[in-house]
Design a protein around this motif. Structure first.
Motif, PDB file in Angstrom:
ATOM      1  N   MET A   9       0.927  -1.206   0.086  1.00  0.00           N
ATOM      2  CA  MET A   9      -0.068  -0.011  -0.005  1.00  0.00           C
ATOM      3  C   MET A   9       0.972   1.176   0.039  1.00  0.00           C
ATOM      4  SD  MET A   9      -3.086  -0.681   0.001  1.00  0.00           S
ATOM      5  CE  MET A   9      -4.022   0.993   0.283  1.00  0.00           C
ATOM      6  N   PRO A  10       0.442   2.219  -0.805  1.00  0.00           N
ATOM      7  CA  PRO A  10       1.214   3.367  -0.797  1.00  0.00           C
ATOM      8  C   PRO A  10       1.417   4.165   0.908  1.00  0.00           C
ATOM      9  CG  PRO A  10      -0.404   3.617  -2.413  1.00  0.00           C
ATOM     10  CD  PRO A  10      -0.785   2.325  -1.644  1.00  0.00           C
ATOM     11  N   GLY A  11       2.391   4.660   0.947  1.00  0.00           N
ATOM     12  CA  GLY A  11       2.629   5.325   2.437  1.00  0.00           C
ATOM     13  C   GLY A  11       2.857   4.433   3.171  1.00  0.00           C
ATOM     14  N   PRO A 297     -15.375   2.888 -14.818  1.00  0.00           N
ATOM     15  CA  PRO A 297     -16.466   3.314 -13.880  1.00  0.00           C
ATOM     16  C   PRO A 297     -16.357   2.419 -12.502  1.00  0.00           C
ATOM     17  CG  PRO A 297     -17.370   1.943 -15.414  1.00  0.00           C
ATOM     18  CD  PRO A 297     -16.089   2.091 -16.079  1.00  0.00           C
ATOM     19  N   PHE A 298     -15.435   2.026 -12.091  1.00  0.00           N
ATOM     20  CA  PHE A 298     -15.616   1.146 -10.812  1.00  0.00           C
ATOM     21  C   PHE A 298     -15.638   2.028  -9.726  1.00  0.00           C
ATOM     22  CE2 PHE A 298     -13.741  -0.290  -6.895  1.00  0.00           C
ATOM     23  CZ  PHE A 298     -14.093  -1.749  -7.015  1.00  0.00           C
ATOM     24  N   ASP A 299     -14.739   3.243  -9.643  1.00  0.00           N
ATOM     25  CA  ASP A 299     -15.065   4.139  -8.679  1.00  0.00           C
ATOM     26  C   ASP A 299     -16.364   5.103  -8.690  1.00  0.00           C
ATOM     27  OD1 ASP A 299     -13.453   5.523  -6.640  1.00  0.00           O
ATOM     28  OD2 ASP A 299     -14.033   7.127  -7.652  1.00  0.00           O
ATOM     29  N   ALA A 332      -4.683   4.053  -9.018  1.00  0.00           N
ATOM     30  CA  ALA A 332      -5.729   4.592 -10.025  1.00  0.00           C
ATOM     31  C   ALA A 332      -6.706   5.689  -9.137  1.00  0.00           C
ATOM     32  CB  ALA A 332      -6.534   3.652 -10.910  1.00  0.00           C
ATOM     33  N   PHE A 333      -7.067   5.256  -8.006  1.00  0.00           N
ATOM     34  CA  PHE A 333      -8.223   5.844  -7.607  1.00  0.00           C
ATOM     35  C   PHE A 333      -7.913   6.416  -6.037  1.00  0.00           C
ATOM     36  CE2 PHE A 333     -10.335   3.104 -10.438  1.00  0.00           C
ATOM     37  CZ  PHE A 333     -11.005   4.062 -11.224  1.00  0.00           C
ATOM     38  N   GLY A 334      -6.534   5.913  -5.536  1.00  0.00           N
ATOM     39  CA  GLY A 334      -6.047   6.617  -4.424  1.00  0.00           C
ATOM     40  C   GLY A 334      -6.736   5.711  -3.101  1.00  0.00           C
ATOM     41  N   TYR A 335      -7.126   4.573  -3.334  1.00  0.00           N
ATOM     42  CA  TYR A 335      -7.821   3.946  -2.165  1.00  0.00           C
ATOM     43  C   TYR A 335      -6.805   3.714  -1.021  1.00  0.00           C
ATOM     44  CZ  TYR A 335     -11.521   3.164  -5.722  1.00  0.00           C
ATOM     45  OH  TYR A 335     -12.699   3.093  -6.278  1.00  0.00           O
ATOM     46  N   ASP A 339     -10.754   1.144   1.941  1.00  0.00           N
ATOM     47  CA  ASP A 339     -11.590   0.950   1.026  1.00  0.00           C
ATOM     48  C   ASP A 339     -11.289  -0.446   0.409  1.00  0.00           C
ATOM     49  OD1 ASP A 339     -12.434   3.637   0.348  1.00  0.00           O
ATOM     50  OD2 ASP A 339     -10.278   3.958  -0.061  1.00  0.00           O
ATOM     51  N   LEU A 340      -9.949  -0.946   0.558  1.00  0.00           N
ATOM     52  CA  LEU A 340      -9.774  -2.466   0.231  1.00  0.00           C
ATOM     53  C   LEU A 340     -10.629  -3.271   1.023  1.00  0.00           C
ATOM     54  CD1 LEU A 340      -7.521  -1.031  -1.469  1.00  0.00           C
ATOM     55  CD2 LEU A 340      -6.172  -2.735  -0.798  1.00  0.00           C
TER      56      LEU A 340
END
Length: 372
Positions: A9-11, A297-299, A332-335, A339-340
């Motif tokens: 995960m980012p961060g 269109p997932f997000d 892509a969406f910054g989840y 969210d996951l």
């Protein structure tokens, strides 16, 4: 094909691989190991495009990037060819389960079409039993490694064929021997769910859960058919439900939309969408919105409150894993982890399992994410 690759995960650096996951939409004949295809093909004298495992994996991925579901499906001629014997079916199923466990999956539903595995003389009963033998062997191997996984079969009928009632009867016959639900798949456009109404009527009488491929290669009429004729509890892909979402206006902070009747029904009834991001790009299912994952269109569906889940569809053809799909969406969406976790909880609640078992899945997911 990358079976095990670590994604962070980012961060925070949390490993997505180790998070508990639920896989609802994963085709048995779309998840073979390239080396196994080579060995099984050799045993039956089937000629492959190449006998190098890495090159074969690349061939599948290249062939699958056609932008058309019909072209995408042609790659399955190779995989089903090596799944026509007890040994082939059991091996593929065993390895499939092992690969899911390596991906952090704790519950998976494996969908496949028994009618496509009869070319060498096996009966419908025999192919279901062969796959179940492989599943149980895979579960046993996973448990030997100190992990656990639960697996259910989704018996699938091919929507362009005329055996759906017979396949529905097969699913009912094995519902207490590994089978948890029913699906129809294959070429979607021109083959509506209503063609298989007799099968769906039987399944409804027997209280057998149903998911239907719809809203992938066809639009809202196909989704209507899945809901009305199929009595679907989940939509296989369902991505083109976004065609029933009209964006009225946007400002810096908000997007204002109107839901059409089909989208409103699916959202309000909390019917689950089995979205498969990479596959949806490959087959052109999201071509109306763009060609990159960010265009998917997932997000939009997620932000509007639809019960979205993340799936691989066909790990071999898309050269992916569930971990990788989650990482791609996060990028892509910054989840974030929350969210996951929501995606996994959505999948757990939608699993074709008794309520008590779904509650156990939910608890396992919450515990796993809580420890991350």
């Amino acid at each position: 094909m990358t079976l095990i690759e670590e994604f962070l995960m980012p961060g925070g650096g949390t490993s997505i691989n180790t998070l508990p996951k639920v896989s609802l939409h994963d085709h048995l004949d779309g998840g073979l190991r390239p080396q196994s295809i080579i060995e099984l093909a050799d045993s039956i004298g089937f000629v492959l495009p190449t006998t190098d495992a890495d090159a074969l994996g690349e061939w599948f991925a290249d062939q699958s990037n056609a932008g058309s579901l019909v072209e995408y499906l042609k790659t399955f001629d190779v995989t089903t060819a090596v799944m026509q014997t007890r040994e082939g079916l059991s091996r593929v199923a065993r390895e499939f389960v092992e690969d899911l466990a390596d991906d952090g999956v704790i519950y998976g539903e494996i969908r496949w079409a028994p009618e496509q595995h009869l070319a060498r003389g096996l009966t419908l009963n025999e192919v279901v039993e062969a796959v179940q033998d492989g599943i149980e062997a895979g579960i046993e191997n996973v448990e030997k490694s100190g992990r656990s996984i639960r697996i259910g079969q989704l018996i699938t009928a091919m929507r362009h064929a005329n055996r759906s009632l017979e396949i529905a009867e097969l699913a009912v016959r094995y519902r207490f021997d590994g089978v948890v639900g029913f699906d129809i798949a294959g070429a979607e456009a021109g083959f509506p769910a209503g063609t298989h109404r007799a099968a769906f009527d039987l399944l409804a009488r027997e209280f057998m859960p149903v998911t239907v491929h719809a809203g992938e290669a066809d639009g809202l009429d196909s989704i209507r058919g899945a809901l009305f004729d199929g009595r679907a509890l989940r939509l296989g892909h369902g991505v083109r439900l976004a065609e029933d979402v009209t964006i009225e206006r946007q400002d810096d902070d908000n997007t204002f939309v109107t839901l059409g009747p089909v989208a409103q029904w699916v959202r309000d009834r909390e019917l689950t969408l089995e979205l498969s991001p990479s596959s949806n790009l490959q087959t052109g299912a999201v071509a109306a919105w763009g060609e990159e994952l960010f265009d998917h269109p997932f997000d939009l569906l997620y932000q509007l409150g639809f019960k979205v889940t993340v799936n691989t569809d066909n790990r071999l053809m898309s050269d992916t894993t569930l971990t990788q799909e989650l990482a791609l969406l996060s990028d892509a969406f910054g989840y974030d982890l929350g969210d996951l976790e929501t995606f996994q909880l959505n999948a757990a609640h939608a699993a074709f399992l008794p309520l008590e078992d779904r509650e156990e899945l939910v608890e396992a997911i919450e515990t796993g994410f809580g420890e991350a």
